[in-house]
Design a protein around this motif. Structure first.
Motif, PDB file in Angstrom:
ATOM      1  N   ILE A   1       0.888  -0.997   0.115  1.00 45.29           N
ATOM      2  CA  ILE A   1      -0.073   0.035  -0.105  1.00 45.29           C
ATOM      3  C   ILE A   1       0.893   1.395   0.003  1.00 45.29           C
ATOM      4  O   ILE A   1       1.876   1.445   0.736  1.00 45.29           O
ATOM      5  CB  ILE A   1      -0.903  -0.078   1.387  1.00 45.29           C
ATOM      6  CG1 ILE A   1      -1.796  -1.214   1.283  1.00 45.29           C
ATOM      7  CG2 ILE A   1      -1.906   1.448   1.254  1.00 45.29           C
ATOM      8  CD1 ILE A   1      -2.621  -1.442   2.502  1.00 45.29           C
ATOM      9  N   VAL A   2       0.573   2.164  -0.977  1.00 46.72           N
ATOM     10  CA  VAL A   2       1.443   3.260  -1.001  1.00 46.72           C
ATOM     11  C   VAL A   2       0.749   4.678  -0.668  1.00 46.72           C
ATOM     12  O   VAL A   2      -0.555   4.455  -0.958  1.00 46.72           O
ATOM     13  CB  VAL A   2       2.163   3.420  -2.291  1.00 46.72           C
ATOM     14  CG1 VAL A   2       3.042   2.526  -2.284  1.00 46.72           C
ATOM     15  CG2 VAL A   2       1.258   3.688  -3.544  1.00 46.72           C
ATOM     16  N   VAL A   3       1.277   5.712  -0.184  1.00 51.71           N
ATOM     17  CA  VAL A   3       0.680   6.886   0.467  1.00 51.71           C
ATOM     18  C   VAL A   3       0.605   7.685  -1.062  1.00 51.71           C
ATOM     19  O   VAL A   3       1.771   7.606  -1.763  1.00 51.71           O
ATOM     20  CB  VAL A   3       1.150   7.683   1.401  1.00 51.71           C
ATOM     21  CG1 VAL A   3       0.903   6.887   2.792  1.00 51.71           C
ATOM     22  CG2 VAL A   3       2.592   7.964   1.301  1.00 51.71           C
TER      23      VAL A   3
ATOM     24  N   VAL B   1      -4.510   9.289   3.327  1.00 48.13           N
ATOM     25  CA  VAL B   1      -4.585   9.528   4.740  1.00 48.13           C
ATOM     26  C   VAL B   1      -4.349   8.043   5.483  1.00 48.13           C
ATOM     27  O   VAL B   1      -5.086   7.009   4.730  1.00 48.13           O
ATOM     28  CB  VAL B   1      -5.536  10.476   5.223  1.00 48.13           C
ATOM     29  CG1 VAL B   1      -5.459  11.679   4.848  1.00 48.13           C
ATOM     30  CG2 VAL B   1      -6.762   9.835   5.072  1.00 48.13           C
ATOM     31  N   PHE B   2      -3.862   8.054   6.438  1.00 47.13           N
ATOM     32  CA  PHE B   2      -3.763   6.836   7.273  1.00 47.13           C
ATOM     33  C   PHE B   2      -4.928   6.443   7.595  1.00 47.13           C
ATOM     34  O   PHE B   2      -5.147   5.163   8.118  1.00 47.13           O
ATOM     35  CB  PHE B   2      -2.523   6.822   8.250  1.00 47.13           C
ATOM     36  CG  PHE B   2      -1.292   6.552   7.984  1.00 47.13           C
ATOM     37  CD1 PHE B   2      -0.583   5.323   7.393  1.00 47.13           C
ATOM     38  CD2 PHE B   2      -0.280   7.894   7.749  1.00 47.13           C
ATOM     39  CE1 PHE B   2       0.478   5.252   6.864  1.00 47.13           C
ATOM     40  CE2 PHE B   2       1.011   7.465   7.143  1.00 47.13           C
ATOM     41  CZ  PHE B   2       1.396   6.469   6.710  1.00 47.13           C
ATOM     42  N   ALA B   3      -5.850   7.102   7.926  1.00 50.89           N
ATOM     43  CA  ALA B   3      -7.048   6.945   8.321  1.00 50.89           C
ATOM     44  C   ALA B   3      -7.948   5.887   7.343  1.00 50.89           C
ATOM     45  O   ALA B   3      -8.774   5.137   7.767  1.00 50.89           O
ATOM     46  CB  ALA B   3      -7.996   8.010   8.433  1.00 50.89           C
ATOM     47  N   GLU B   4      -7.407   5.508   6.146  1.00 51.32           N
ATOM     48  CA  GLU B   4      -8.006   4.739   5.224  1.00 51.32           C
ATOM     49  C   GLU B   4      -7.334   3.358   5.251  1.00 51.32           C
ATOM     50  O   GLU B   4      -7.886   2.399   4.782  1.00 51.32           O
ATOM     51  CB  GLU B   4      -7.812   5.445   3.876  1.00 51.32           C
ATOM     52  CG  GLU B   4      -8.338   6.482   3.298  1.00 51.32           C
ATOM     53  CD  GLU B   4      -7.821   6.896   2.111  1.00 51.32           C
ATOM     54  OE1 GLU B   4      -8.082   6.323   0.914  1.00 51.32           O
ATOM     55  OE2 GLU B   4      -7.070   7.992   1.928  1.00 51.32           O
ATOM     56  N   LEU B   5      -6.355   3.358   6.093  1.00 49.52           N
ATOM     57  CA  LEU B   5      -5.624   1.859   6.329  1.00 49.52           C
ATOM     58  C   LEU B   5      -6.485   0.765   6.969  1.00 49.52           C
ATOM     59  O   LEU B   5      -6.569  -0.367   6.454  1.00 49.52           O
ATOM     60  CB  LEU B   5      -4.509   2.025   7.024  1.00 49.52           C
ATOM     61  CG  LEU B   5      -3.211   1.047   7.011  1.00 49.52           C
ATOM     62  CD1 LEU B   5      -2.845   0.519   5.530  1.00 49.52           C
ATOM     63  CD2 LEU B   5      -2.331   1.614   7.452  1.00 49.52           C
TER      64      LEU B   5
ATOM     65  N   VAL C   1     -10.381  -4.054   9.072  1.00 46.64           N
ATOM     66  CA  VAL C   1     -10.479  -3.557  10.454  1.00 46.64           C
ATOM     67  C   VAL C   1     -11.575  -2.602  10.578  1.00 46.64           C
ATOM     68  O   VAL C   1     -11.631  -1.712   9.725  1.00 46.64           O
ATOM     69  CB  VAL C   1      -9.439  -3.059  11.104  1.00 46.64           C
ATOM     70  CG1 VAL C   1      -9.660  -2.494  12.447  1.00 46.64           C
ATOM     71  CG2 VAL C   1      -8.103  -4.017  11.520  1.00 46.64           C
ATOM     72  N   ARG C   2     -12.623  -2.760  11.223  1.00 41.32           N
ATOM     73  CA  ARG C   2     -13.801  -1.994  11.448  1.00 41.32           C
ATOM     74  C   ARG C   2     -13.797  -0.846  12.340  1.00 41.32           C
ATOM     75  O   ARG C   2     -13.115  -1.050  13.467  1.00 41.32           O
ATOM     76  CB  ARG C   2     -15.119  -2.540  11.669  1.00 41.32           C
ATOM     77  CG  ARG C   2     -15.369  -3.459  10.312  1.00 41.32           C
ATOM     78  CD  ARG C   2     -16.885  -3.918  10.525  1.00 41.32           C
ATOM     79  NE  ARG C   2     -17.081  -4.642   9.269  1.00 41.32           N
ATOM     80  CZ  ARG C   2     -18.122  -5.257   8.829  1.00 41.32           C
ATOM     81  NH1 ARG C   2     -19.162  -4.815   9.599  1.00 41.32           N
ATOM     82  NH2 ARG C   2     -18.490  -5.773   7.789  1.00 41.32           N
TER      83      ARG C   2
END
Length: 53
Positions: free
Chosen positions: A20-22, A42-46, A52-53
């Protein structure tokens, strides 16, 4: 594995991991062309990409 350049994608593949790339960072070209499984802004998408929910 999360990274921002081609070497990160290659390392993930060599380790048998998803890549996964930013959308920002060190890459010298378009991140969409790096061959990663996903691109995040953004890392919030990870968590969603990891199931993970």
């Amino acid at each position: 594995m999360v990274g921002d350049n081609r070497q990160d994608v290659e390392a993930a593949r060599a380790a048998g991991l998803r890549a996964i790339v930013v959308s920002y960072g060190y890459s010298h070209g378009p991140v969409a062309e790096l061959g990663a499984d996903a691109v995040i802004d953004v890392f919030a998408e990870l968590p969603a990409l990891c199931g993970v929910r």
